[in-house]
Scaffold this active site. Sequence first.
Site, PDB file in Angstrom:
ATOM      1  N   THR A 120     -27.649  21.838  19.976  1.00  0.00           N
ATOM      2  CA  THR A 120     -27.137  20.506  19.655  1.00  0.00           C
ATOM      3  C   THR A 120     -26.366  20.555  18.340  1.00  0.00           C
ATOM      4  O   THR A 120     -26.835  21.129  17.358  1.00  0.00           O
ATOM      5  CB  THR A 120     -28.313  19.512  19.542  1.00  0.00           C
ATOM      6  OG1 THR A 120     -28.984  19.496  20.800  1.00  0.00           O
ATOM      7  CG2 THR A 120     -27.827  18.112  19.197  1.00  0.00           C
ATOM      8  N   ALA A 156     -21.651  30.706   7.368  1.00  0.00           N
ATOM      9  CA  ALA A 156     -20.864  31.931   7.490  1.00  0.00           C
ATOM     10  C   ALA A 156     -21.703  33.148   7.851  1.00  0.00           C
ATOM     11  O   ALA A 156     -21.200  34.085   8.460  1.00  0.00           O
ATOM     12  CB  ALA A 156     -20.090  32.196   6.210  1.00  0.00           C
ATOM     13  N   GLN A 161     -14.720  32.678   0.698  1.00  0.00           N
ATOM     14  CA  GLN A 161     -14.299  32.370  -0.673  1.00  0.00           C
ATOM     15  C   GLN A 161     -12.815  32.028  -0.773  1.00  0.00           C
ATOM     16  O   GLN A 161     -12.372  31.525  -1.806  1.00  0.00           O
ATOM     17  CB  GLN A 161     -14.613  33.551  -1.602  1.00  0.00           C
ATOM     18  CG  GLN A 161     -16.088  33.904  -1.703  1.00  0.00           C
ATOM     19  CD  GLN A 161     -16.904  32.873  -2.485  1.00  0.00           C
ATOM     20  OE1 GLN A 161     -16.362  32.004  -3.174  1.00  0.00           O
ATOM     21  NE2 GLN A 161     -18.227  32.948  -2.367  1.00  0.00           N
ATOM     22  N   CYS A 180     -31.432  40.462  -7.627  1.00  0.00           N
ATOM     23  CA  CYS A 180     -32.883  40.535  -7.537  1.00  0.00           C
ATOM     24  C   CYS A 180     -33.276  41.032  -6.154  1.00  0.00           C
ATOM     25  O   CYS A 180     -33.170  40.309  -5.190  1.00  0.00           O
ATOM     26  CB  CYS A 180     -33.497  39.164  -7.757  1.00  0.00           C
ATOM     27  SG  CYS A 180     -34.284  38.990  -9.344  1.00  0.00           S
ATOM     28  N   ALA A 236     -19.095  25.465   4.861  1.00  0.00           N
ATOM     29  CA  ALA A 236     -18.806  24.201   4.171  1.00  0.00           C
ATOM     30  C   ALA A 236     -19.259  24.205   2.718  1.00  0.00           C
ATOM     31  O   ALA A 236     -18.592  23.640   1.846  1.00  0.00           O
ATOM     32  CB  ALA A 236     -19.470  23.038   4.920  1.00  0.00           C
ATOM     33  N   HIS A 237     -20.403  24.851   2.437  1.00  0.00           N
ATOM     34  CA  HIS A 237     -20.999  24.641   1.110  1.00  0.00           C
ATOM     35  C   HIS A 237     -20.325  25.384  -0.025  1.00  0.00           C
ATOM     36  O   HIS A 237     -20.718  25.238  -1.184  1.00  0.00           O
ATOM     37  CB  HIS A 237     -22.508  24.923   1.139  1.00  0.00           C
ATOM     38  CG  HIS A 237     -22.900  26.368   1.154  1.00  0.00           C
ATOM     39  ND1 HIS A 237     -23.406  26.997   0.040  1.00  0.00           N
ATOM     40  CD2 HIS A 237     -22.881  27.289   2.130  1.00  0.00           C
ATOM     41  CE1 HIS A 237     -23.695  28.261   0.352  1.00  0.00           C
ATOM     42  NE2 HIS A 237     -23.386  28.458   1.618  1.00  0.00           N
ATOM     43  N   ASN A 240     -16.742  37.631  -3.176  1.00  0.00           N
ATOM     44  CA  ASN A 240     -17.561  36.584  -3.794  1.00  0.00           C
ATOM     45  C   ASN A 240     -18.037  36.933  -5.202  1.00  0.00           C
ATOM     46  O   ASN A 240     -18.419  36.052  -5.947  1.00  0.00           O
ATOM     47  CB  ASN A 240     -18.762  36.256  -2.904  1.00  0.00           C
ATOM     48  CG  ASN A 240     -19.474  37.488  -2.412  1.00  0.00           C
ATOM     49  OD1 ASN A 240     -18.888  38.315  -1.703  1.00  0.00           O
ATOM     50  ND2 ASN A 240     -20.721  37.651  -2.792  1.00  0.00           N
TER      51      ASN A 240
HETATM   52  C1  LIG Z   1     -21.747  32.581   0.770  1.00  0.00           C
HETATM   53  C2  LIG Z   1     -21.092  33.663   1.541  1.00  0.00           C
HETATM   54  C3  LIG Z   1     -21.495  33.972   2.838  1.00  0.00           C
HETATM   55  C4  LIG Z   1     -22.679  33.303   3.506  1.00  0.00           C
HETATM   56  O1  LIG Z   1     -22.387  32.002   3.896  1.00  0.00           O
HETATM   57  P1  LIG Z   1     -23.579  31.012   4.342  1.00  0.00           P
HETATM   58  O2  LIG Z   1     -22.871  29.830   4.882  1.00  0.00           O
HETATM   59  O3  LIG Z   1     -24.315  30.717   3.086  1.00  0.00           O
HETATM   60  O4  LIG Z   1     -24.399  31.717   5.350  1.00  0.00           O
HETATM   61  C5  LIG Z   1     -20.807  34.966   3.516  1.00  0.00           C
HETATM   62  N1  LIG Z   1     -19.789  35.611   2.949  1.00  0.00           N
HETATM   63  C6  LIG Z   1     -19.352  35.345   1.702  1.00  0.00           C
HETATM   64  C7  LIG Z   1     -18.207  36.108   1.138  1.00  0.00           C
HETATM   65  C8  LIG Z   1     -20.007  34.370   0.954  1.00  0.00           C
HETATM   66  O5  LIG Z   1     -19.601  34.137  -0.294  1.00  0.00           O
END
Ligand SMILES: *Cc1c(COP(=O)(O)O)cnc(C)c1O
Length: 417
Positions: free
Chosen positions: A255, A86, A194, A341, A215-216, A166
């Site tokens: 790729t 993202a 989120q 941090c 995805a994560h 988030n």
């Molecule tokens: C985690 C997060 C991102 C960043 O996503 P990544 O795939 O880790 O780069 C961006 N926006 C929000 C609101 C998020 O919680």
Amino acid sequence: MSTVASTVEIPAGVTLPIYMDNHATSPLDPRVLEAMMPFFTQKFGNAASRNHSFGWEAEQGVEQAREQVAKLIGATAKEIIFTSGATESNNLAIKGIAEMYRERGNHIITQATEHKAVLDTCKRLEKAGYRVTYLPVKADGLIDMEDLKRAIDDKTILVTIMFANNEIGVIQPVAEIGKLCHERGVLFHTDAVQAVGKVPVDVNAMNIDALSLTAHKIYGPKGVGALYVRRRNPRVQISEQINGGGHERGMRSGTLNVPGIVGLGKACELARLEMDEEAKRLAGMRDRLKAKLESKLDYIHVNGTMEHHLPGNLNMSFVYVEGESLLMGINDIAVSSGSACTSATLEPSYVLKALGLGDDVAHSSIRFGLGRFNNDAEVDYVADKVIDVVQKLRELSPLYEMVKEGIDITKIEWQAH
Ligand SMILES: *Cc1c(COP(=O)(O)O)cnc(C)c1O
């Protein structure tokens, strides 16, 4: 800093440490891993190889994933561009639209509690001559639609406002924002990381022109995400930010990460099928946690409106305890605090500060991020543990003592030293 020894018993079925930080990242669903596995081994082809079956197999995996992602947000497969996550999707959407529509205008509107991937991208564009308006949020975490209406002018090309926050889990009035943007001929991008897979998202009903997801945060792998870009009413154009072989319709060369993309697709499919039930379960656990804490502790409050809120999010401030001591006391539970941090210093969260919280209260705040693999026994342990540690820390707190005795501590003149 104070340290306290907690004596809370660990119930059967609970293994420590407990992961309750699902807004930071989520564990991979075993079903997602299973879908990905063949694409690491037998089906290892390059999805861009057009003249043999290895390439076709990989391409098939990618195209199925594109359908799965599109279906979750009400888009068509052709509107999905795969990215590395993202952060990249936000960069691509905001910079890509800013560059493409530069002749029409140079004004972008965003808001104070965005993720850094949006805020830092906007700052970068300011250096390149764009004008950016950062809308404030109200104490409940929502933007004021009147502020947005006033901010749009004849040079505005893009509004980028996140779907759900988030840290505090607040859901912005996305459908209203989309409607307003389309009435005023302004493009609307939303960071929906989120929200996707947690609450219903429909890019057409909500007039969303570009949407970032990853995805994560939905039980898929790290390092893969997508950007939705609208193709009709209006057809949105973005200028590519990575040049190369012209992959992804020229909008994102490189790729393709085939196993990752297959995992993202599977994660989206599972979310689509299970979201309704899962949201109920998460909201149930979240409310149980909140009720338990509120039944035993005073001087605590929820951050962000509970009316428009992600099911798995609870962000609470525990006033009159020191944030660092609280975190130390519950160090067998993985949560996030209201401190970020930055280099060596602990900075209070800019999101909580935007709601009007003072530094101390921001530091003594905790984000509980419930997810697919949490259960009630864990919730009970977390609640008991937090209650125990907060009570013990407050026993050591002269400030809390004074408040309990009815002394108005705002009127005390602290001696400078
Ligand atoms: C985690 C997060 C991102 C960043 O996503 P990544 O795939 O880790 O780069 C961006 N926006 C929000 C609101 C998020 O919680």
